[in-house]
Structures are given as structure tokens and as C-alpha cells.
Design an enzyme around this catalytic site. Structure first.
Site, PDB file in Angstrom:
ATOM      1  CD  GLU A 137     -77.618  -5.875 -23.893  1.00 22.20           C
ATOM      2  OE1 GLU A 137     -78.345  -6.813 -23.547  1.00 22.20           O
ATOM      3  OE2 GLU A 137     -78.054  -4.707 -23.992  1.00 22.20           O
ATOM      4  CG  HIS A 192     -81.771 -10.673 -23.609  1.00 26.61           C
ATOM      5  ND1 HIS A 192     -82.100 -10.231 -24.870  1.00 26.61           N
ATOM      6  CD2 HIS A 192     -81.081  -9.663 -23.031  1.00 26.61           C
ATOM      7  CE1 HIS A 192     -81.624  -8.996 -25.038  1.00 26.61           C
ATOM      8  NE2 HIS A 192     -81.005  -8.635 -23.941  1.00 26.61           N
ATOM      9  CG  HIS A 212     -78.108  -1.797 -19.524  1.00 26.36           C
ATOM     10  ND1 HIS A 212     -77.364  -1.825 -20.681  1.00 26.36           N
ATOM     11  CD2 HIS A 212     -78.969  -2.843 -19.642  1.00 26.36           C
ATOM     12  CE1 HIS A 212     -77.754  -2.828 -21.447  1.00 26.36           C
ATOM     13  NE2 HIS A 212     -78.722  -3.481 -20.842  1.00 26.36           N
ATOM     14  CG  HIS A 226     -82.007  -4.663 -26.635  1.00 25.05           C
ATOM     15  ND1 HIS A 226     -81.031  -5.477 -27.141  1.00 25.05           N
ATOM     16  CD2 HIS A 226     -81.917  -4.796 -25.283  1.00 25.05           C
ATOM     17  CE1 HIS A 226     -80.388  -6.072 -26.152  1.00 25.05           C
ATOM     18  NE2 HIS A 226     -80.915  -5.676 -25.013  1.00 25.05           N
TER      19      HIS A 226
HETATM   20  C1  DHB Z   1     -83.216  -3.937 -19.483  1.00 24.71           C
HETATM   21  C2  DHB Z   1     -82.240  -3.710 -20.458  1.00 24.71           C
HETATM   22  C3  DHB Z   1     -81.807  -4.758 -21.287  1.00 24.71           C
HETATM   23  O1  DHB Z   1     -80.829  -4.636 -22.224  1.00 24.71           O
HETATM   24  C4  DHB Z   1     -82.373  -6.004 -21.172  1.00 24.71           C
HETATM   25  O2  DHB Z   1     -81.984  -6.965 -22.034  1.00 24.71           O
HETATM   26  C5  DHB Z   1     -83.346  -6.256 -20.186  1.00 24.71           C
HETATM   27  C6  DHB Z   1     -83.760  -5.224 -19.348  1.00 24.71           C
HETATM   28  C7  DHB Z   1     -83.697  -2.847 -18.601  1.00 24.71           C
HETATM   29  O3  DHB Z   1     -83.127  -1.742 -18.584  1.00 24.71           O
HETATM   30  O4  DHB Z   1     -84.691  -3.046 -17.894  1.00 24.71           O
HETATM   31 FE    FE Z   2     -80.363  -6.635 -23.285  1.00 25.51          FE
END
Ligand code: DHB
Ligand code: FE
Length: 295
Positions: free
Chosen positions: A241, A60, A194, A13
Site C-alpha cells: 500500500e 479493498h 503489515h 488507514h
Molecule cells: C488492517 C489494515 C489494513 O490496511 C486494512 O486495509 C485492513 C485491516 C489491519 O491492520 O487490521
Molecule cells: Fe488497507
């Protein structure tokens, strides 16, 4: 008459994906391969638009802030405005809810021992709107109502994989006991690997992501016992997540408690309609899967 879950859909997302769509950048060399991976899904979705989506995502610290952090929350509103995350709300349609099915889900889940937080007013952030954009493009209105289920994966401690799978199973039971003939999809969003902060910012782990997708498809029970520290170590701090995907997976027929003792369970595994993986998108490895119930 009863309702049924026809498919589960999984996708990352990343906010920058929303920006790319909103600003018409999808054909740029950086973005084109990512959006190409969603084309088969958009066509499939056009032919398989459900009556309602139960969309599992995380807020978030947009609506809930860090002052109030429900582990599991269910939206029960008729209408969910698009949140302003600091740059104004995304130019996408507001989300229309399904209060009657929401109320049924809340009743069924809470009476089934899941202490859901009931949310009557909820502005939805990129966690919910970016998946809608990826699967539906840029319509004037989203093609079906959405029921948000928000999961805390922002502030320690997140819920366990086991709890997420069990909540998915309970969603499956709740949908099956709804006295209307609705085609329902359950979506799991967020992930894949990530990390947005600290010395390991930018971490991506394709091997972990591939193994997670394989297990999610064919052996989700194996993921129930994966501790949150494994996600954080292997898939980065925001890789956690991914536990939300277990909620959507738990809602599928092969995961139902009675299926565990059924010798036909392997035959009842869902069909992989589409699987896609792409790096990079902003700081995140993008994963996407559609699992359809066998007819
Ligand atoms: C990014 C990924 C995320 O899941 C998020 O909530 C905010 C930023 C990103 O990769 O920039
Ligand atoms: Fe996120």
C-alpha cells in the site's frame, strides 16, 4: 489565476482505528498513544484546511470487487457515499466531491498519458474515510470536498513506484493548470508495514518503515526504483500500500521535472510539519507525515 498544492499528508488507514473513533474508545490505553500522535496534525489541519483534498487510497475489493480492477481510477462524482464493508456504513458524513476539478484532473491526466479510469459512482471504504477521521475528527460534515484517486494494490500486479511518482508529478501539473485559486492538499494513504494473511500474518518492520519515511522526505527518487517484491518481502503483503504515498510525494514542487535541473531544489524540499510512528494498531504499523511546501 491558478491553483496550488500547499501540502501532502500521509497516513495509514487501519479499519479498527475507525471503529475506535466511532465507538468512543480513543481514550482506552490501547488507543490513546495512537490518537495522541495525531493531535498536532488535527490542530494544524484546523488552521490549514485546504479548499480540496485529492485523496489517494485503495479500494479493498469493496466497490470494484475482483471482477473489475482499475490500476488508477479518479472519482468524478459530486457525492461519494460511505461504503458498507460488512458491518453497515461507518457513521461518518458522506464525502462531497468537486466535479469540476475532477473533470479537469481527468482531462489533464489522460491527455498527459495516464489512462485513468473515470468513476462516476463510488462508495468509499475505510481506505478513504479512516484518514479523514484521523485528521478531522468527528464533524457533522467533512470540512472540504475530496477527490478520490483509487489505486490497485489488492490484486497483483500493483503499479510501479516510478509510475506512482510520475502520476504525482502529473497531478501537480494538473492542479497548477486549473483556472481557479484553490489551495489543494494531496494525501497518500495505506501502509505502513503489515501483512494480514498467511504464515507471516502480523509482520511489522520498524526499520523498513523508518527508512521509507526518511527517503520519502529527503530522497523520494530513490524509492522510484524499489521493486514491489521488496515491499512485500520487507513490509508484508499489505505493505505494498505504501506505493500510494509516492503519488502524493510526486505532486510536491521539488519533484517537478524542471526542479531536477534547478540547483535550488534542495532548498525547495518540503518542510516536515509532523512525523509520527506507532505500533501496534490492529495488525499494522501506523505511520503519519505532513509535508508542507516551503512558502
Ligand atoms: C488492517 C489494515 C489494513 O490496511 C486494512 O486495509 C485492513 C485491516 C489491519 O491492520 O487490521
Ligand atoms: Fe488497507
Amino acid at each position: 489565476m491558478s491553483s496550488r498544492i500547499s501540502a501532502s499528508v500521509y497516513t495509514s488507514h487501519v479499519p479498527a482505528i475507525g471503529v475506535a473513533i466511532d465507538q468512543g474508545l480513543v481514550a482506552e490505553p490501547y488507543w490513546a498513544p495512537l490518537f495522541a500522535g495525531y493531535e498536532p496534525s488535527k490542530s494544524w489541519m484546523a488552521d490549514h484546511t485546504p479548499d480540496v483534498i485529492v485523496l489517494v487510497y485503495n479500494d479493498h475489493a469493496t466497490t470494484f470487487s475482483l471482477e473489475l480492477i482499475p490500476t488508477f481510477a479518479i472519482g468524478t462524482a459530486a457525492h461519494y457515499p460511505v461504503a458498507d464493508e460488512g458491518w453497515g456504513p461507518r457513521p461518518v458524513p458522506d464525502v462531497v466531491g468537486h466535479p469540476h476539478l475532477s473533470a479537469h484532473l481527468a482531462q489533464s491526466l489522460i491527455q498527459d498519458d495516464f489512462d485513468m479510469t473515470i468513476v462516476n459512482a463510488l462508495a468509499v471504504d475505510h481506505g478513504l474515510t479512516v484518514p479523514l477521521s484521523l485528521l478531522f475528527g468527528q464533524p457533522d460534515a467533512w470540512p472540504c470536498p475530496v477527490i478520490p484517486i483509487a489505486v490497485n494494490v489488492v490484486q497483483y500486479p500493483p503499479p510501479s513506484g516510478r509510475r506512482c511518482i510520475e502520476l504525482g508529478k502529473a497531478i501537480g501539473r494538473a492542479v497548477a493548470s486549473y483556472d481557479d485559486d484553490l489551495d489543494v492538499q494531496v494525501w497518500g494513504t495505506g501502509g505502513m508495514s503489515h501483512q494480514l494473511q498467511g504464515p507471516r500474518a502480523g509482520l511489522i518492520n520498524p526499520a523498513f518503515d523508518a527508512a521509507f519515511l526518511d527517503a520519502l522526505i529527503a530522497d523520494p527518487e530513490a524509492l522510484a526504483t524499489k521493486p514491489h517484491i521488496d515491499y512485500i518481502r520487507e513490509a508484508g503483503s499489505e505493505g505494498i500500500e505504501l506505493v500510494m504515498w509516492l503519488i502524493a510525494r510526486g505532486a510536491m514542487a521539488d519533484m517537478a521535472d524542471h526542479a531536477a535541473t534547478d540547483p535550488a531544489v534542495d532548498a525547495a524540499r518540503p518542510t516536515v510539519t509532523h512525523r509520527f510512528y506507532h505500533v501496534p494498531a490492529s495488525n499494522t504499523a501506523v505511520g503519519h507525515l505532513i509535508l508542507e511546501e516551503s512558502p
